[in-house]
Write a protein that holds these residues in place. Structure first.
Motif, PDB file in Angstrom:
ATOM      1  N   CYS A 190       0.825  -1.215   0.000  1.00 13.45           N
ATOM      2  CA  CYS A 190       0.000   0.000   0.000  1.00 13.45           C
ATOM      3  C   CYS A 190       0.860   1.267   0.000  1.00 13.45           C
ATOM      4  N   LEU A 191       1.875   1.270   0.866  1.00 11.84           N
ATOM      5  CA  LEU A 191       2.733   2.458   0.983  1.00 11.84           C
ATOM      6  C   LEU A 191       3.549   2.693  -0.280  1.00 11.84           C
ATOM      7  N   ALA A 192       3.940   1.613  -0.957  1.00 13.57           N
ATOM      8  CA  ALA A 192       4.668   1.754  -2.231  1.00 13.57           C
ATOM      9  C   ALA A 192       3.788   2.450  -3.260  1.00 13.57           C
ATOM     10  N   MET A 193       2.511   2.050  -3.303  1.00 11.05           N
ATOM     11  CA  MET A 193       1.578   2.687  -4.244  1.00 11.05           C
ATOM     12  C   MET A 193       1.439   4.181  -3.932  1.00 11.05           C
ATOM     13  N   GLU A 194       1.343   4.470  -2.642  1.00 14.63           N
ATOM     14  CA  GLU A 194       1.230   5.875  -2.229  1.00 14.63           C
ATOM     15  C   GLU A 194       2.469   6.664  -2.650  1.00 14.63           C
ATOM     16  N   LEU A 195       3.651   6.057  -2.458  1.00 15.98           N
ATOM     17  CA  LEU A 195       4.911   6.740  -2.749  1.00 15.98           C
ATOM     18  C   LEU A 195       5.083   7.109  -4.224  1.00 15.98           C
ATOM     19  N   THR A 196       4.431   6.364  -5.116  1.00 18.35           N
ATOM     20  CA  THR A 196       4.589   6.670  -6.554  1.00 18.35           C
ATOM     21  C   THR A 196       4.021   8.047  -6.898  1.00 18.35           C
ATOM     22  N   GLY A 197       3.059   8.519  -6.093  1.00 22.41           N
ATOM     23  CA  GLY A 197       2.396   9.785  -6.408  1.00 22.41           C
ATOM     24  C   GLY A 197       1.399   9.661  -7.540  1.00 22.41           C
ATOM     25  N   LEU A 198       1.214   8.433  -8.059  1.00 21.86           N
ATOM     26  CA  LEU A 198       0.319   8.197  -9.191  1.00 21.86           C
ATOM     27  C   LEU A 198      -1.024   7.658  -8.710  1.00 21.86           C
ATOM     28  N   PRO A 199      -2.079   7.826  -9.524  1.00 20.67           N
ATOM     29  CA  PRO A 199      -3.343   7.170  -9.180  1.00 20.67           C
ATOM     30  C   PRO A 199      -3.165   5.658  -9.251  1.00 20.67           C
ATOM     31  N   PHE A 200      -3.853   4.914  -8.374  1.00 23.88           N
ATOM     32  CA  PHE A 200      -3.645   3.459  -8.374  1.00 23.88           C
ATOM     33  C   PHE A 200      -4.906   2.711  -7.938  1.00 23.88           C
ATOM     34  N   LEU A 201      -5.021   1.482  -8.441  1.00 25.02           N
ATOM     35  CA  LEU A 201      -6.037   0.528  -8.005  1.00 25.02           C
ATOM     36  C   LEU A 201      -5.296  -0.732  -7.588  1.00 25.02           C
ATOM     37  N   LEU A 202      -5.400  -1.081  -6.311  1.00 28.07           N
ATOM     38  CA  LEU A 202      -4.714  -2.246  -5.764  1.00 28.07           C
ATOM     39  C   LEU A 202      -5.768  -3.304  -5.417  1.00 28.07           C
ATOM     40  N   ALA A 203      -5.758  -4.417  -6.143  1.00 30.91           N
ATOM     41  CA  ALA A 203      -6.720  -5.501  -5.913  1.00 30.91           C
ATOM     42  C   ALA A 203      -5.985  -6.682  -5.308  1.00 30.91           C
ATOM     43  N   VAL A 204      -6.202  -6.911  -4.023  1.00 27.92           N
ATOM     44  CA  VAL A 204      -5.469  -7.961  -3.313  1.00 27.92           C
ATOM     45  C   VAL A 204      -6.330  -8.453  -2.149  1.00 27.92           C
ATOM     46  N   LYS A 205      -6.205  -9.731  -1.819  1.00 28.17           N
ATOM     47  CA  LYS A 205      -6.998 -10.284  -0.713  1.00 28.17           C
ATOM     48  C   LYS A 205      -6.577  -9.650   0.615  1.00 28.17           C
ATOM     49  N   PRO A 206      -7.478  -9.614   1.608  1.00 22.94           N
ATOM     50  CA  PRO A 206      -7.063  -9.142   2.944  1.00 22.94           C
ATOM     51  C   PRO A 206      -5.912 -10.006   3.468  1.00 22.94           C
ATOM     52  N   PRO A 207      -5.019  -9.416   4.272  1.00 22.72           N
ATOM     53  CA  PRO A 207      -3.874 -10.184   4.780  1.00 22.72           C
ATOM     54  C   PRO A 207      -4.310 -11.357   5.652  1.00 22.72           C
ATOM     55  N   ARG A 208      -3.369 -12.268   5.901  1.00 21.83           N
ATOM     56  CA  ARG A 208      -3.655 -13.457   6.715  1.00 21.83           C
ATOM     57  C   ARG A 208      -4.201 -13.077   8.086  1.00 21.83           C
ATOM     58  N   GLY A 209      -5.291 -13.741   8.446  1.00 25.30           N
ATOM     59  CA  GLY A 209      -5.856 -13.545   9.777  1.00 25.30           C
ATOM     60  C   GLY A 209      -6.680 -12.286   9.936  1.00 25.30           C
ATOM     61  N   GLU A 267      -6.908   8.547   4.103  1.00 27.73           N
ATOM     62  CA  GLU A 267      -7.052  10.002   4.003  1.00 27.73           C
ATOM     63  C   GLU A 267      -6.019  10.583   3.037  1.00 27.73           C
ATOM     64  N   ARG A 268      -4.801  10.048   3.111  1.00 24.01           N
ATOM     65  CA  ARG A 268      -3.707  10.597   2.291  1.00 24.01           C
ATOM     66  C   ARG A 268      -3.899  10.310   0.793  1.00 24.01           C
ATOM     67  N   VAL A 269      -4.509   9.170   0.472  1.00 19.87           N
ATOM     68  CA  VAL A 269      -4.627   8.811  -0.965  1.00 19.87           C
ATOM     69  C   VAL A 269      -6.038   9.042  -1.503  1.00 19.87           C
ATOM     70  N   LYS A 270      -6.867   9.669  -0.692  1.00 21.39           N
ATOM     71  CA  LYS A 270      -8.267   9.896  -1.083  1.00 21.39           C
ATOM     72  C   LYS A 270      -8.332  10.586  -2.445  1.00 21.39           C
ATOM     73  N   GLY A 271      -9.162  10.032  -3.325  1.00 23.41           N
ATOM     74  CA  GLY A 271      -9.321  10.640  -4.645  1.00 23.41           C
ATOM     75  C   GLY A 271      -8.387  10.088  -5.699  1.00 23.41           C
ATOM     76  N   ARG A 272      -7.291   9.438  -5.272  1.00 20.48           N
ATOM     77  CA  ARG A 272      -6.374   8.903  -6.295  1.00 20.48           C
ATOM     78  C   ARG A 272      -6.011   7.434  -6.090  1.00 20.48           C
ATOM     79  N   GLY A 273      -6.384   6.854  -4.943  1.00 18.80           N
ATOM     80  CA  GLY A 273      -6.000   5.473  -4.690  1.00 18.80           C
ATOM     81  C   GLY A 273      -7.125   4.649  -4.095  1.00 18.80           C
TER      82      GLY A 273
END
Length: 443
Positions: free
Chosen positions: A273-292, A306-312
């Motif tokens: 998630c943080l890597a996507m945020e760091l790119t500064g680009l709009p993103f869609l991350l489709a991944v299962k919830p983490p273990r447990g 809050e930080r990626v609202k509107g672009r992620g």
């Protein structure tokens, strides 16, 4: 003489196997052949809509027996962690009597299979020919045939020094238990005992690996092409995704999807998630919830939404990957490089960044990143995972149009797309393989 044959198909209980088997069944049915398709009970409804020839393709359900160690009712690989794969394979072995009953009942001319390594032996008792249909890359199979030597060292005659597992890859494969060797034995037994091997690939990309397999296994290798269905113009991207993606510039969105089997640890999920945020680009991350953890929201980093609202957007459910990739706003695909995703990325024109998890995904990644030079593999830490900075840097390197890496992979990707879309290429593979199968049955 009627040259139409009747095929029985019994693929491994995973989406990435059952789906291409059914696409092949549709191609056979289109040419007048009949198919009896065996699959677990729970998946029948899931695949009915993909059966384009219900008069020629008949589904039969298989009861998957319970094996100690698996949750009650488990039928498919997507329901369990990768470390339990061998238990599901044991359950598949226990279906042998059901398959024998089906063979007696429908009297097929051919049996297509992949991981049920006992099928060739069983088929001989009934005088039926067998086809091992390989739905992973030829380079993965070639690598399996030579594994056992020193990691990363190609044996004499092996087609590439780049597409091999290396010592550092073992870190990222820690989630697989020590029975991984048993699974490789299952596959090599299938290869050596079947009558013909068919591989879901093309000679233009993996010809040297196919030749190596043919020579090593001493039997005919047929190539079916990637075996995608015909484009369905009626299928539309869900409105919520279409509207969201359309709010961004062309080629600007990073789409990340890691397939049905990858379930991350919470810290890995957050790093992604943080890597996507760091790119500064709009993103869609489709991944299962983490273990447990039951929902995506519970696992997100503090303040992230809050930080990626509107672009992620981080999404925990299924998405229409193929249609998302073809949306003009999507400029980069971050993938685990499963074989289906590998073909989808090659056939679309977005940039490709790869974070493989399992052995075949690692080899697919080497094929794309080092052999074909159409993608970038993310550098790993010693833990086998990657840092948010290394993923950000990989994405940035391909998304910056003027960067050296971006220019190189874009140029090579365009070249391979043109090759794959050349008139007659895909249908030629289908026609040749079906003709060869007819010859096998009626020789």
């Amino acid at each position: 003489m009627d040259s139409k044959f009747h095929a029985l198909m019994y693929p491994w209980f995973a989406t990435g196997h059952m789906t291409p088997f059914l696409h092949l069944a549709n191609k056979l049915a289109d040419k007048g052949h009949r198919v009896t398709f065996l699959l677990p009970k729970k998946t029948l409804k899931q695949y009915e809509h993909l059966n384009l020839f219900p008069d020629k393709i008949v589904f039969h359900s298989v009861t998957v027996p319970h094996v100690d160690g698996l949750p009650i009712g488990t039928e498919t690989a997507s329901e369990i962690p990768v470390s339990s794969t061998n238990l599901l394979a044991s359950a598949m072995d226990l279906t042998r009597a059901q398959i024998e009953d089906q063979v007696l009942a429908v009297k097929p001319d051919l049996i297509f299979f992949d991981f049920a390594h006992w099928i060739p032996e069983m088929a001989k008792d009934f005088g039926v020919k067998t086809v091992m249909y390989v739905v992973v890359s030829a380079s993965t199979i070639a690598s399996m045939l030579v594994q056992g030597g020193e990691l990363g060292v190609p044996p004499p005659g092996y087609p590439s020094s780049k597409v091999l597992l290396r010592k550092q890859d073992l870190y990222s494969m820690k989630s697989i238990n020590n029975d991984g060797t048993k699974f490789m034995e299952r596959i090599t037994t299938s290869l050596m005992n079947c009558d013909v091997i068919a591989i879901r690939t093309v000679r233009e990309i993996e010809g040297s690996f196919c030749d190596y397999i043919e020579k090593h296994c001493k039997k005919r290798v047929l190539l079916t092409g990637p075996m995608f269905p015909e484009p369905d113009e009626t299928k539309q991207l869900e409105e919520k995704w279409s509207n969201w993606l359309s709010g961004f510039e062309p080629d600007s969105v990073v789409f990340c999807a890691l397939g049905t089997q990858v379930v991350l640890q919470k810290d890995q999920f957050q790093e992604l998630c943080l890597a996507m945020e760091l790119t500064g680009l709009p993103f869609l991350l489709a991944v299962k919830p983490p273990r447990g953890i039951s929902t995506i929201q519970e696992a997100l980093p503090d303040g992230f939404e809050e930080r990626v609202k509107g672009r992620g957007v981080v999404w925990g459910g299924w998405v229409q990957q193929e249609l998302i990739l073809s949306h003009p706003s999507v400029g980069c695909f971050v993938s685990h490089c499963g074989f289906g995703s590998m073909w989808e990325s090659l056939m679309n024109d977005c940039q490709i960044v790869l974070i493989p998890q399992l052995g075949d995904q690692i080899l697919n990644t080497r094929l794309l990143s080092e052999e074909l030079e159409v993608s970038v593999e993310v550098a790993r830490e010693e833990t086998g995972w990657f840092s948010k900075e290394s993923l950000r840097d990989a994405i940035t390197s391909v998304m910056e149009r003027e960067s050296e890496t971006g220019k190189l992979v874009r140029m090579n990707h365009n070249k391979w797309r043109e090759t794959l879309f050349s008139p007659g290429v895909m249908i030629g593979y289908v026609n040749n393989s079906v003709n060869s199968l007819q010859d096998l049955v009626y020789q």
